[in-house]
Design a protein around this motif. Structure first.
Motif, PDB file in Angstrom:
ATOM      1  N   GLY A  57      23.829  37.831 -65.351  1.00  0.00           N
ATOM      2  CA  GLY A  57      23.518  38.630 -64.177  1.00  0.00           C
ATOM      3  C   GLY A  57      24.374  38.339 -62.964  1.00  0.00           C
ATOM      4  N   LEU A  58      25.251  37.323 -63.046  1.00  0.00           N
ATOM      5  CA  LEU A  58      26.092  37.034 -61.884  1.00  0.00           C
ATOM      6  C   LEU A  58      27.124  38.133 -61.655  1.00  0.00           C
ATOM      7  CD1 LEU A  58      26.580  33.163 -62.128  1.00  0.00           C
ATOM      8  CD2 LEU A  58      24.956  34.480 -60.765  1.00  0.00           C
ATOM      9  N   ILE A  59      27.388  38.927 -62.686  1.00  0.00           N
ATOM     10  CA  ILE A  59      28.078  40.205 -62.512  1.00  0.00           C
ATOM     11  C   ILE A  59      27.244  41.228 -63.270  1.00  0.00           C
ATOM     12  CG2 ILE A  59      29.622  39.816 -64.488  1.00  0.00           C
ATOM     13  CD1 ILE A  59      31.716  41.528 -62.966  1.00  0.00           C
ATOM     14  N   PRO A  60      26.926  42.361 -62.666  1.00  0.00           N
ATOM     15  CA  PRO A  60      26.129  43.362 -63.376  1.00  0.00           C
ATOM     16  C   PRO A  60      26.852  43.857 -64.625  1.00  0.00           C
ATOM     17  CG  PRO A  60      26.205  43.836 -61.012  1.00  0.00           C
ATOM     18  CD  PRO A  60      27.216  42.759 -61.270  1.00  0.00           C
ATOM     19  N   ASP A  61      26.088  44.145 -65.653  1.00  0.00           N
ATOM     20  CA  ASP A  61      26.701  44.669 -66.874  1.00  0.00           C
ATOM     21  C   ASP A  61      27.252  46.074 -66.680  1.00  0.00           C
ATOM     22  OD1 ASP A  61      26.335  42.418 -68.445  1.00  0.00           O
ATOM     23  OD2 ASP A  61      24.316  42.998 -69.058  1.00  0.00           O
ATOM     24  N   ASN A  62      26.824  46.783 -65.624  1.00  0.00           N
ATOM     25  CA  ASN A  62      27.367  48.117 -65.373  1.00  0.00           C
ATOM     26  C   ASN A  62      28.556  48.090 -64.409  1.00  0.00           C
ATOM     27  OD1 ASN A  62      26.070  47.579 -62.960  1.00  0.00           O
ATOM     28  ND2 ASN A  62      24.517  49.192 -63.161  1.00  0.00           N
ATOM     29  N   HIS A  63      29.021  46.895 -64.039  1.00  0.00           N
ATOM     30  CA  HIS A  63      30.247  46.780 -63.252  1.00  0.00           C
ATOM     31  C   HIS A  63      31.430  47.060 -64.175  1.00  0.00           C
ATOM     32  CE1 HIS A  63      33.567  44.987 -60.993  1.00  0.00           C
ATOM     33  NE2 HIS A  63      32.786  45.003 -59.906  1.00  0.00           N
ATOM     34  N   PRO A  64      32.474  47.756 -63.714  1.00  0.00           N
ATOM     35  CA  PRO A  64      33.610  48.080 -64.590  1.00  0.00           C
ATOM     36  C   PRO A  64      34.263  46.862 -65.238  1.00  0.00           C
ATOM     37  CG  PRO A  64      33.737  49.333 -62.553  1.00  0.00           C
ATOM     38  CD  PRO A  64      32.610  48.374 -62.384  1.00  0.00           C
ATOM     39  N   LEU A  65      34.117  45.683 -64.620  1.00  0.00           N
ATOM     40  CA  LEU A  65      34.717  44.480 -65.188  1.00  0.00           C
ATOM     41  C   LEU A  65      33.696  43.582 -65.884  1.00  0.00           C
ATOM     42  CD1 LEU A  65      37.176  43.477 -62.303  1.00  0.00           C
ATOM     43  CD2 LEU A  65      37.741  44.601 -64.473  1.00  0.00           C
ATOM     44  N   GLY A  66      32.426  43.983 -65.901  1.00  0.00           N
ATOM     45  CA  GLY A  66      31.376  43.164 -66.505  1.00  0.00           C
ATOM     46  C   GLY A  66      31.486  43.136 -68.015  1.00  0.00           C
ATOM     47  N   GLY A  67      31.534  41.942 -68.579  1.00  0.00           N
ATOM     48  CA  GLY A  67      31.679  41.808 -70.030  1.00  0.00           C
ATOM     49  C   GLY A  67      30.495  41.160 -70.720  1.00  0.00           C
ATOM     50  N   GLY A  68      29.379  40.985 -70.017  1.00  0.00           N
ATOM     51  CA  GLY A  68      28.183  40.456 -70.649  1.00  0.00           C
ATOM     52  C   GLY A  68      28.200  38.949 -70.810  1.00  0.00           C
ATOM     53  N   VAL A  69      27.303  38.487 -71.665  1.00  0.00           N
ATOM     54  CA  VAL A  69      27.052  37.055 -71.853  1.00  0.00           C
ATOM     55  C   VAL A  69      27.834  36.527 -73.043  1.00  0.00           C
ATOM     56  CG1 VAL A  69      25.270  35.361 -72.473  1.00  0.00           C
ATOM     57  CG2 VAL A  69      24.778  37.130 -70.773  1.00  0.00           C
ATOM     58  N   LEU A  70      28.353  35.327 -72.873  1.00  0.00           N
ATOM     59  CA  LEU A  70      29.118  34.649 -73.909  1.00  0.00           C
ATOM     60  C   LEU A  70      28.211  33.690 -74.677  1.00  0.00           C
ATOM     61  CD1 LEU A  70      32.155  34.349 -74.794  1.00  0.00           C
ATOM     62  CD2 LEU A  70      32.271  32.421 -73.199  1.00  0.00           C
ATOM     63  N   GLY A  71      28.492  33.496 -75.952  1.00  0.00           N
ATOM     64  CA  GLY A  71      27.807  32.453 -76.705  1.00  0.00           C
ATOM     65  C   GLY A  71      26.678  32.954 -77.576  1.00  0.00           C
ATOM     66  N   ARG A  72      25.798  32.033 -77.974  1.00  0.00           N
ATOM     67  CA  ARG A  72      24.767  32.320 -78.965  1.00  0.00           C
ATOM     68  C   ARG A  72      23.754  33.355 -78.501  1.00  0.00           C
ATOM     69  NH1 ARG A  72      23.379  26.127 -81.040  1.00  0.00           N
ATOM     70  NH2 ARG A  72      25.571  25.474 -81.296  1.00  0.00           N
ATOM     71  N   SER A  73      23.542  33.438 -77.197  1.00  0.00           N
ATOM     72  CA  SER A  73      22.601  34.426 -76.660  1.00  0.00           C
ATOM     73  C   SER A  73      23.353  35.616 -76.084  1.00  0.00           C
ATOM     74  CB  SER A  73      21.736  33.789 -75.570  1.00  0.00           C
ATOM     75  OG  SER A  73      21.045  32.674 -76.061  1.00  0.00           O
ATOM     76  N   GLY A  74      24.586  35.809 -76.520  1.00  0.00           N
ATOM     77  CA  GLY A  74      25.442  36.794 -75.878  1.00  0.00           C
ATOM     78  C   GLY A  74      25.755  38.009 -76.723  1.00  0.00           C
ATOM     79  N   THR A  75      26.791  38.713 -76.286  1.00  0.00           N
ATOM     80  CA  THR A  75      27.202  39.967 -76.898  1.00  0.00           C
ATOM     81  C   THR A  75      28.606  39.811 -77.495  1.00  0.00           C
ATOM     82  OG1 THR A  75      28.331  40.807 -74.934  1.00  0.00           O
ATOM     83  CG2 THR A  75      25.949  41.179 -75.072  1.00  0.00           C
ATOM     84  N   PRO A  76      28.929  40.657 -78.479  1.00  0.00           N
ATOM     85  CA  PRO A  76      30.292  40.624 -79.027  1.00  0.00           C
ATOM     86  C   PRO A  76      31.352  41.069 -78.024  1.00  0.00           C
ATOM     87  CG  PRO A  76      28.999  42.399 -80.023  1.00  0.00           C
ATOM     88  CD  PRO A  76      28.051  41.593 -79.200  1.00  0.00           C
ATOM     89  N   ILE A  77      30.943  41.706 -76.937  1.00  0.00           N
ATOM     90  CA  ILE A  77      31.904  42.122 -75.907  1.00  0.00           C
ATOM     91  C   ILE A  77      32.546  40.893 -75.275  1.00  0.00           C
ATOM     92  CG2 ILE A  77      32.207  43.417 -73.747  1.00  0.00           C
ATOM     93  CD1 ILE A  77      29.511  44.805 -74.455  1.00  0.00           C
ATOM     94  N   ALA A  78      31.711  39.955 -74.841  1.00  0.00           N
ATOM     95  CA  ALA A  78      32.208  38.768 -74.155  1.00  0.00           C
ATOM     96  C   ALA A  78      33.116  37.945 -75.062  1.00  0.00           C
ATOM     97  CB  ALA A  78      31.033  37.930 -73.659  1.00  0.00           C
ATOM     98  N   SER A  79      32.670  37.709 -76.281  1.00  0.00           N
ATOM     99  CA  SER A  79      33.477  36.882 -77.178  1.00  0.00           C
ATOM    100  C   SER A  79      34.791  37.573 -77.538  1.00  0.00           C
ATOM    101  CB  SER A  79      32.689  36.548 -78.447  1.00  0.00           C
ATOM    102  OG  SER A  79      32.251  37.722 -79.100  1.00  0.00           O
ATOM    103  N   TRP A  80      34.791  38.904 -77.638  1.00  0.00           N
ATOM    104  CA  TRP A  80      36.026  39.638 -77.961  1.00  0.00           C
ATOM    105  C   TRP A  80      37.068  39.444 -76.858  1.00  0.00           C
ATOM    106  CZ3 TRP A  80      39.302  43.427 -76.197  1.00  0.00           C
ATOM    107  CH2 TRP A  80      40.162  44.001 -77.149  1.00  0.00           C
ATOM    108  N   PHE A  81      36.659  39.585 -75.604  1.00  0.00           N
ATOM    109  CA  PHE A  81      37.620  39.431 -74.501  1.00  0.00           C
ATOM    110  C   PHE A  81      38.087  37.985 -74.362  1.00  0.00           C
ATOM    111  CE2 PHE A  81      36.085  43.617 -73.213  1.00  0.00           C
ATOM    112  CZ  PHE A  81      37.302  44.225 -72.904  1.00  0.00           C
ATOM    113  N   MET A  82      37.206  37.035 -74.619  1.00  0.00           N
ATOM    114  CA  MET A  82      37.641  35.638 -74.576  1.00  0.00           C
ATOM    115  C   MET A  82      38.723  35.396 -75.633  1.00  0.00           C
ATOM    116  SD  MET A  82      35.443  32.101 -75.048  1.00  0.00           S
ATOM    117  CE  MET A  82      35.093  32.411 -76.794  1.00  0.00           C
ATOM    118  N   ASN A  83      38.521  35.927 -76.824  1.00  0.00           N
ATOM    119  CA  ASN A  83      39.478  35.688 -77.903  1.00  0.00           C
ATOM    120  C   ASN A  83      40.786  36.447 -77.716  1.00  0.00           C
ATOM    121  OD1 ASN A  83      37.707  33.967 -79.233  1.00  0.00           O
ATOM    122  ND2 ASN A  83      36.719  35.635 -80.345  1.00  0.00           N
TER     123      ASN A  83
END
Length: 650
Positions: free
Chosen positions: A354-380
């Motif tokens: 929530g430190l960046i809204p998920d509807n922000h154009p640059l928001g990529g969601g949560v990383l890790g076990r409680s997260g989304t494939p969006i965050a891990s994809w951009f990290m990789n």
């Protein structure tokens, strides 16, 4: 007694309330009175036995004598004199009857004299600690009385809870949300030890917290006295500042230092108050302190060399990704502004959700076990990770295989588990100002906003498919959080528990202007409901507060629903009830163990809420979910929605 100094107080509206041969405790102003009715006469005696302090009004008249309930000593019910001419009689007071009412005359109370507790409580308030959660009891009454006076002046709010563990969690949540300490308060012994878990939750998540405990009288320490626990020793591992208040302590300075340590170190401070010290009269020159010119600015600039290395790495980058952890909560606006200058995706740790809204154009969601494939994809896909205020825990899963710039106010957090390319020690907002100045000529990064939108489209399509999965055993967690996505107020403070409900929350619920509170590093089950109490005291009516818990966690502090009702805290509690410790069952299967001892026998949580005075409804079918959840958020007061869920649909 001088008539001018005697004040008459009505202690019985009708003398029939005290039959012949009976006694009872009454109060005249603050004076406890043992009122007796013996041989047709009403008499008033000091309620305190002169030997052990037993409450004589709880005794009885036997063979014409008033018997102390604690040790059986006898006194005359009218004169207060013991048999045999002993000189340990009881003070008596005049009684008069007016109609059917009984009045007792007691001396006019002397004006209150400032105590050690008064000095320390006022110092506490001056430093901004104005919310206290706890339980008043026999070994903390003096300090409680001092806090009462501060509350009467409108300077403090005290919230009586049902379990001291909930008090510590509420104070921890308040610290996580505001960055400022609240206090938890208990008696000696078991009341204090009950707070230990919540204190550790604050410590490991770097939330400032002040713990205040009563203590047995100093003269009996070491004798095995009732409820005697060496609390300074007991809390030595959890409290950064940890001291016993003594008669000759510098009392205002001790409280100031306790709060200063909590704020500057983002840690736990503990003070314990021996019983006899709490009511001791303050020294004539004793004054409460204030924080004026006692605390420094934390806007520390990073070393020039680390800035240079970080800037050079950013300038070379084409696909930077920013990761925000809970430690950067106070700097989210500055980080998002920096991300916009780089066109860089921003992902968060679960604690930083929530430190960046998920509807922000640059928001990529949560990383890790409680997260989304969006965050891990951009990290990789990144060529450099810029990490602010994150701890690199295993659950977060920040890869060490990418070049990392780590910025943190705590030098011990830098390169904590492995080397990073650039470790930048400094206050985050100040560091960002320097980064922006050094990068004002521009950067040559790729605009990844279209990719972010595409990745959200893919993930939302996957969520829609999972939403179609249904079961006769209960509603899916996906459906619960899909309904919450649509109905939860966009600025709510969200208090999250531990378990499968938390994993699903992190994965499926899309943040907007929400704040999220959770037991991060400690991972303590039962956090959500007490945390919602702390959150509400921080935001009041300015924002909604929502708690999400599993059935296992909620039962640990279920009675705190009555606290919501008592203080009319309009918290909305959503309970996912699958009659199982589902996360533990999952771990047993993953470890190739048998599933064992994880099933639960639960009450009807909705009915329980109603019995406490809250609104409560239960949902057992998915088609009823949206309508009932909408009703939940329409309630003006505390409300509980129980959803029967399938443990396998998470």
């Amino acid at each position: 007694m001088d008539e001018k100094k005697r004040i008459w107080y009505k202690v019985l509206d009708n003398k029939k309330e005290l039959p012949e041969g009976r006694v009872k405790t009454v109060t005249a102003a603050h004076k406890g009175i043992c009122l007796t009715h013996f041989e047709g006469k009403f008499s008033a005696l000091d309620n305190r036995c002169p030997h052990q302090g037993g409450p004589l009004g709880e005794g009885s008249i036997e063979n014409g004598m008033l018997r102390c309930p604690w040790h059986g000593w006898d006194f005359h019910p009218c004169t207060g004199l013991p048999p045999g001419g002993y000189d340990d009689g009881i003070e008596t007071f005049e009684v008069k009857e007016e109609g059917e009412a009984i009045f007792v005359g007691v001396p006019e109370e002397a004006e209150h004299e400032t105590t050690v507790s008064d000095i320390m409580a006022e110092t506490m308030v001056n430093w901004g600690v104005t919310k206290v959660f706890g339980m008043v009891g026999h070994s903390n009454l003096g300090f409680a009385d001092a806090m009462k006076r501060q509350e009467q002046k409108g300077k403090l709010n005290f919230y009586g809870i049902r379990h001291e563990g909930a008090a510590a969690f509420a104070a921890s949540a308040y610290g996580k949300l505001t960055g400022k300490p609240a206090a938890c308060f208990s008696i000696a012994g078991p009341g204090a030890t009950n707070m230990f878990t919540g204190m550790w939750d604050a410590k490991v998540d770097r939330a400032p917290l002040l713990a205040l405990t009563g203590q047995v009288a100093t003269q009996v320490v070491g004798t095995g006295n009732f409820q005697e626990v060496d609390l300074v020793q007991a809390f030595g591992s959890v409290a950064e500042f940890n001291h016993r208040v003594q008669s000759d302590s510098k009392h205002s300075e001790l409280m100031s230092l306790a709060i200063k340590h909590a704020i500057l170190k983002r840690d736990v401070s503990h003070l314990t108050f021996p019983d006899e010290v709490q009511e001791r009269k303050a020294k004539p020159n004793a004054k409460p302190q204030t924080p004026e010119k006692r605390i420094t600015s934390l806007e520390i600039a990073p070393p020039k060399e680390s800035v240079k290395d970080a800037v050079n790495l950013i300038k070379k980058s084409k696909r930077p990704v920013i990761i925000i952890g809970h430690g950067a909560r106070a700097h989210k606006k500055a980080i998002i502004k920096f991300a916009e200058s780089l066109n860089a995706p921003v992902v968060t740790t679960f604690k930083g959700k929530g430190l960046i809204p998920d509807n922000h154009p640059l928001g990529g969601g949560v990383l890790g076990r409680s997260g989304t494939p969006i965050a891990s994809w951009f990290m990789n896909e990144s060529d450099v990770l810029i990490v602010f205020g994150a701890s690199f825990s295993n659950h977060t899963g920040i890869t060490p295989k990418k070049p990392i710039i780590q910025v943190d106010f705590d030098p011990l957090a830098l390169s904590k588990f492995h080397k990073v390319e650039v470790a930048v020690w400094g206050e985050i907002s100040r560091t960002l100002e320097i980064f922006e100045s050094e990068l004002e000529d521009g950067v040559d990064t790729i605009d990844q906003t279209n990719e972010i939108a595409e990745r959200w489209k893919i993930w939302r399509s996957e969520k829609a498919k999972r939403l179609l999965e249904t079961s006769d055993d209960g509603v899916s967690s996906i459906a619960v959080f899909d309904a919450m996505d649509q109905l939860t107020p966009e600025d709510a403070v969200m208090c999250v528990d531990v378990g499968n409900n938390a994993y699903s929350f992190g994965r499926y619920f899309e943040s907007k202007e929400h704040d999220f509170l959770m037991s991060g590093y400690l991972g303590s089950i039962g956090f959500a409901l007490p945390a919602s109490i702390g959150a509400w005291t921080a935001v009041g009516s300015s924002r909604p507060v929502v708690a999400v818990a599993g059935d296992g966690g909620l039962c640990q502090y279920l009675a705190e629903i009555t606290t919501l009702v008592k203080y009319n805290m309009p918290v909305k509690l959503i309970v996912l009830n699958n009659h199982e410790l589902g996360k533990i069952s999952k771990e047993q299967r993953a470890g190739e163990f048998d599933v064992w001892k994880t099933s639960l026998s639960n009450p009807n949580f909705a009915d329980f809420a109603v019995s406490c005075g809250a609104w409560g409804k239960r949902v057992e079918k998915q088609e009823d979910l949206m309508k009932t959840m909408k009703s939940l958020f329409e309630q003006p007061g505390p409300a509980v929605l129980e959803v029967i869920t399938d443990v396998n649909l998470i």
